[in-house]
Design a protein around this motif. Structure first.
Motif, PDB file in Angstrom:
ATOM      1  N   LEU A  13      16.357  -0.888  19.330  1.00 57.23           N
ATOM      2  CA  LEU A  13      15.008  -0.982  18.779  1.00 57.23           C
ATOM      3  C   LEU A  13      14.859  -0.123  17.527  1.00 57.23           C
ATOM      4  N   LEU A  14      15.445   1.086  17.545  1.00 63.38           N
ATOM      5  CA  LEU A  14      15.398   1.944  16.355  1.00 63.38           C
ATOM      6  C   LEU A  14      16.122   1.303  15.180  1.00 63.38           C
ATOM      7  N   LEU A  15      17.250   0.671  15.458  1.00 61.03           N
ATOM      8  CA  LEU A  15      18.015   0.036  14.386  1.00 61.03           C
ATOM      9  C   LEU A  15      17.287  -1.182  13.823  1.00 61.03           C
ATOM     10  N   ILE A  16      16.595  -1.907  14.684  1.00 65.55           N
ATOM     11  CA  ILE A  16      15.861  -3.097  14.230  1.00 65.55           C
ATOM     12  C   ILE A  16      14.669  -2.702  13.360  1.00 65.55           C
ATOM     13  N   TRP A  17      13.956  -1.654  13.759  1.00 69.30           N
ATOM     14  CA  TRP A  17      12.703  -1.302  13.092  1.00 69.30           C
ATOM     15  C   TRP A  17      12.850  -0.181  12.061  1.00 69.30           C
ATOM     16  N   ALA A  18      14.049   0.355  11.869  1.00 68.64           N
ATOM     17  CA  ALA A  18      14.233   1.531  11.004  1.00 68.64           C
ATOM     18  C   ALA A  18      13.656   1.304   9.606  1.00 68.64           C
ATOM     19  N   PRO A  19      12.655   2.125   9.179  1.00 70.14           N
ATOM     20  CA  PRO A  19      12.120   2.007   7.816  1.00 70.14           C
ATOM     21  C   PRO A  19      12.916   2.831   6.809  1.00 70.14           C
ATOM     22  N   ASN A  20      13.760   3.768   7.308  1.00 74.87           N
ATOM     23  CA  ASN A  20      14.577   4.589   6.423  1.00 74.87           C
ATOM     24  C   ASN A  20      15.842   5.004   7.163  1.00 74.87           C
ATOM     25  N   TRP A  21      16.751   5.621   6.438  1.00 75.49           N
ATOM     26  CA  TRP A  21      18.066   5.949   7.003  1.00 75.49           C
ATOM     27  C   TRP A  21      17.976   7.005   8.107  1.00 75.49           C
ATOM     28  N   GLY A  22      16.960   7.842   8.090  1.00 72.80           N
ATOM     29  CA  GLY A  22      16.795   8.842   9.138  1.00 72.80           C
ATOM     30  C   GLY A  22      16.679   8.225  10.517  1.00 72.80           C
ATOM     31  N   TRP A  23      16.033   7.055  10.603  1.00 75.62           N
ATOM     32  CA  TRP A  23      15.934   6.361  11.886  1.00 75.62           C
ATOM     33  C   TRP A  23      17.308   5.915  12.369  1.00 75.62           C
ATOM     34  N   VAL A  24      18.158   5.494  11.449  1.00 73.68           N
ATOM     35  CA  VAL A  24      19.507   5.064  11.812  1.00 73.68           C
ATOM     36  C   VAL A  24      20.307   6.242  12.359  1.00 73.68           C
ATOM     37  N   VAL A  25      20.179   7.394  11.713  1.00 71.96           N
ATOM     38  CA  VAL A  25      20.863   8.592  12.192  1.00 71.96           C
ATOM     39  C   VAL A  25      20.344   8.976  13.579  1.00 71.96           C
ATOM     40  N   ALA A  26      19.022   8.894  13.779  1.00 74.13           N
ATOM     41  CA  ALA A  26      18.445   9.206  15.095  1.00 74.13           C
ATOM     42  C   ALA A  26      18.970   8.251  16.162  1.00 74.13           C
ATOM     43  N   ALA A  27      19.078   6.974  15.819  1.00 76.78           N
ATOM     44  CA  ALA A  27      19.616   6.002  16.773  1.00 76.78           C
ATOM     45  C   ALA A  27      21.045   6.346  17.158  1.00 76.78           C
ATOM     46  N   ASN A  28      21.826   6.848  16.192  1.00 77.61           N
ATOM     47  CA  ASN A  28      23.218   7.187  16.486  1.00 77.61           C
ATOM     48  C   ASN A  28      23.352   8.488  17.263  1.00 77.61           C
ATOM     49  N   VAL A  29      22.374   9.362  17.169  1.00 77.62           N
ATOM     50  CA  VAL A  29      22.343  10.532  18.055  1.00 77.62           C
ATOM     51  C   VAL A  29      22.184  10.074  19.501  1.00 77.62           C
ATOM     52  N   LEU A  30      21.234   9.171  19.734  1.00 81.50           N
ATOM     53  CA  LEU A  30      21.036   8.638  21.088  1.00 81.50           C
ATOM     54  C   LEU A  30      22.248   7.842  21.548  1.00 81.50           C
ATOM     55  N   LEU A  31      22.853   7.078  20.636  1.00 83.77           N
ATOM     56  CA  LEU A  31      24.043   6.318  20.991  1.00 83.77           C
ATOM     57  C   LEU A  31      25.194   7.247  21.367  1.00 83.77           C
ATOM     58  N   GLY A  32      25.324   8.372  20.652  1.00 80.18           N
ATOM     59  CA  GLY A  32      26.355   9.340  20.994  1.00 80.18           C
ATOM     60  C   GLY A  32      26.175   9.903  22.393  1.00 80.18           C
ATOM     61  N   ILE A  33      24.920  10.198  22.773  1.00 77.99           N
ATOM     62  CA  ILE A  33      24.650  10.672  24.135  1.00 77.99           C
ATOM     63  C   ILE A  33      25.020   9.588  25.144  1.00 77.99           C
ATOM     64  N   ASN A  34      24.603   8.355  24.860  1.00 80.38           N
ATOM     65  CA  ASN A  34      24.934   7.234  25.740  1.00 80.38           C
ATOM     66  C   ASN A  34      26.440   7.105  25.926  1.00 80.38           C
ATOM     67  N   GLN A  35      27.185   7.126  24.820  1.00 80.26           N
ATOM     68  CA  GLN A  35      28.626   6.926  24.899  1.00 80.26           C
ATOM     69  C   GLN A  35      29.321   8.078  25.615  1.00 80.26           C
ATOM     70  N   GLY A  36      28.893   9.314  25.325  1.00 82.36           N
ATOM     71  CA  GLY A  36      29.514  10.457  25.967  1.00 82.36           C
ATOM     72  C   GLY A  36      29.318  10.462  27.467  1.00 82.36           C
TER      73      GLY A  36
END
Length: 424
Positions: A96-119
């Motif tokens: 959802l963050l990647l779909i709605w991201a209005p700026n690159w900061g949202w993409v970085v935030a999504a990858n923080v959550l993805l990193g937690i998920n993957q770990g």
């Protein structure tokens, strides 16, 4: 009535297969974005500096490394299944963050959550499979686990590239992640069973090696001692940690840099997606062979040869300037990675005592997944300063040094375990 706990792949085939399927979904969460995000950075958000573009890979790598340590510690303390479920809950907002991201900061935030998920999820499925199979088929188990995960990365990268080419960079590719998360939560919540009892059974049967190695690694080690042994002191564990870091340095570099390098030859999004999918596809399929092979011939030589093969593959990619050469280079990189990836995890399983196995896997994966961040940052800096090809050459040199380090420092950790005798 509860069935008695047994070790072995055949005795735990249903749960093992379920965990393989769940790990494929874990890999798919990464694959949904690998082809698309570098293009999203340049085409939608207008980013130009390579170091800045790679921030999302660095954020992912650092967060995943920390989550690996948490996963190992909590799985030893509270059990594997709760950690697996928690990891999938962190995945829910990512697409959802990647779909709605209005700026690159949202993409970085999504990858923080993805990193937690993957770990949390990938570490836990690794530990659970090691728990289930026992010592005799550890390499095979890790080969199947990693093949499922990275095979799904490849397939999803290819599908995401196709969806992006046909329907645009957003939202179509990221709808895959929503489907994967929903299915994984359903399977993990209803069908997965706790495996810590299998680890305790394995611990009860754990005997000393005939050659006297590992005698100092008794069952009761503090978290600090496990961190020190896995990172620095124990030759096999620490060699595996550095090789894992370099391996994922290569992967982190490829994640952020390869789509941009391939785009310099005016390849289509579909061709770039195919090239990017080729690396994890060969890597994933190859692990079906290399994991079991390490149970037969041992771990050390596969790891040494694999790191050297990665160095050669990166040199081929650095020299290339078109689809055919890059396809050969990425396929060879997949071969080298397949030799290394499940075998390193099997080394950790060989050396770590079952009582602290989860924490040792967590520490190893901390170092390994810091490679994402190191590859992204170093690759970005070198690419900004000297160009994309120079960044690939630098990584090839680091891989060659890693191969030499393993050859000099690691000892063979695998001792063949005889097949159980049949009665009657």
């Amino acid at each position: 009535m509860n069935r008695p706990i047994q070790l072995g792949l055949r005795a735990n085939a249903a749960q093992f297969t379920l965990l393989v399927a769940i790990n494929a979904l874990v890999g798919g969460m990464v694959g949904q974005q690998q082809t698309v995000l570098p293009l999203l950075a340049t085409d939608v958000f207008g980013l130009t500096g390579y170091t800045f573009i790679f921030t999302y890979v660095a954020a992912f790598g650092v967060t995943k490394a920390i989550a690996n340590y948490v996963a190992g510690t909590f799985s030893d303390r509270y059990g594997r299944r709760p950690v697996l479920l928690a990891g999938w809950l962190f995945a829910v907002p990512v697409p959802l963050l990647l779909i709605w991201a209005p700026n690159w900061g949202w993409v970085v935030a999504a990858n923080v959550l993805l990193g937690i998920n993957q770990g949390l999820t990938w570490s836990t499925t690794v530990v659970m499979k090691i728990d289930l199979v026992g010592p005799r088929q550890r390499g095979l188990a890790m080969g199947l686990n990693e093949a499922a995960g990275y095979g799904a990365v490849a397939v999803t990268s290819l599908v995401a590239g196709y969806l992006a080419e046909q329907y645009g960079l957003r939202p179509a590719p990221f709808l895959l992640g929503l489907c994967y998360t929903a299915l994984a939560l359903l399977l993990s919540g209803i069908l997965v069973r706790e495996t810590r009892g299998h680890a305790l059974l394995d611990a009860g049967r754990h005997g000393a090696r005939a050659d006297g190695l590992h005698d100092h690694l008794h069952a009761e080690l503090s978290n600090r001692e496990i961190l020190t042994q896995t990172s620095l002191k124990e030759p096999a564990l620490s060699s595996a940690s550095q090789a894992g870091l370099v391996n994922n340095l290569n992967f982190g570099l490829s994640w952020g840099l390869f789509p941009l390098l391939f785009a310099t030859a005016d390849l289509s999004v579909g061709q770039i997606g195919l090239l990017f999918a080729l690396y994890p596809a060969v890597w994933g399929a190859g692990q079906l062979v290399t994991g079991a092979l390490s149970d037969r011939i041992g771990r050390k030589h596969l790891i040494t040869t694999g790191m050297a093969t990665q160095a050669a593959a990166l040199a081929v990619i650095a020299l290339g300037d078109g689809f055919t050469v890059w396809a050969a280079g990425t396929a060879l990189l997949g071969v080298g990675t397949a030799m290394v990836y499940p075998t390193l995890l099997a080394v950790i399983g060989d050396v770590a005592h079952p009582i602290w196995r989860g924490r040792a896997v967590g520490v190893y994966r901390v170092w390994r997944d810091l490679g994402y961040a190191v590859g992204a940052v170093v690759g970005g800096i070198v690419a900004d300063a000297l160009g994309l090809h120079a960044a690939v050459w630098a990584t090839a040199a680091v891989s060659a040094v890693s191969a030499i380090t393993v050859a000099v420092r690691m000892y063979e950790t695998h001792q063949p375990v005889p097949a159980p005798q049949r009665r009657g």
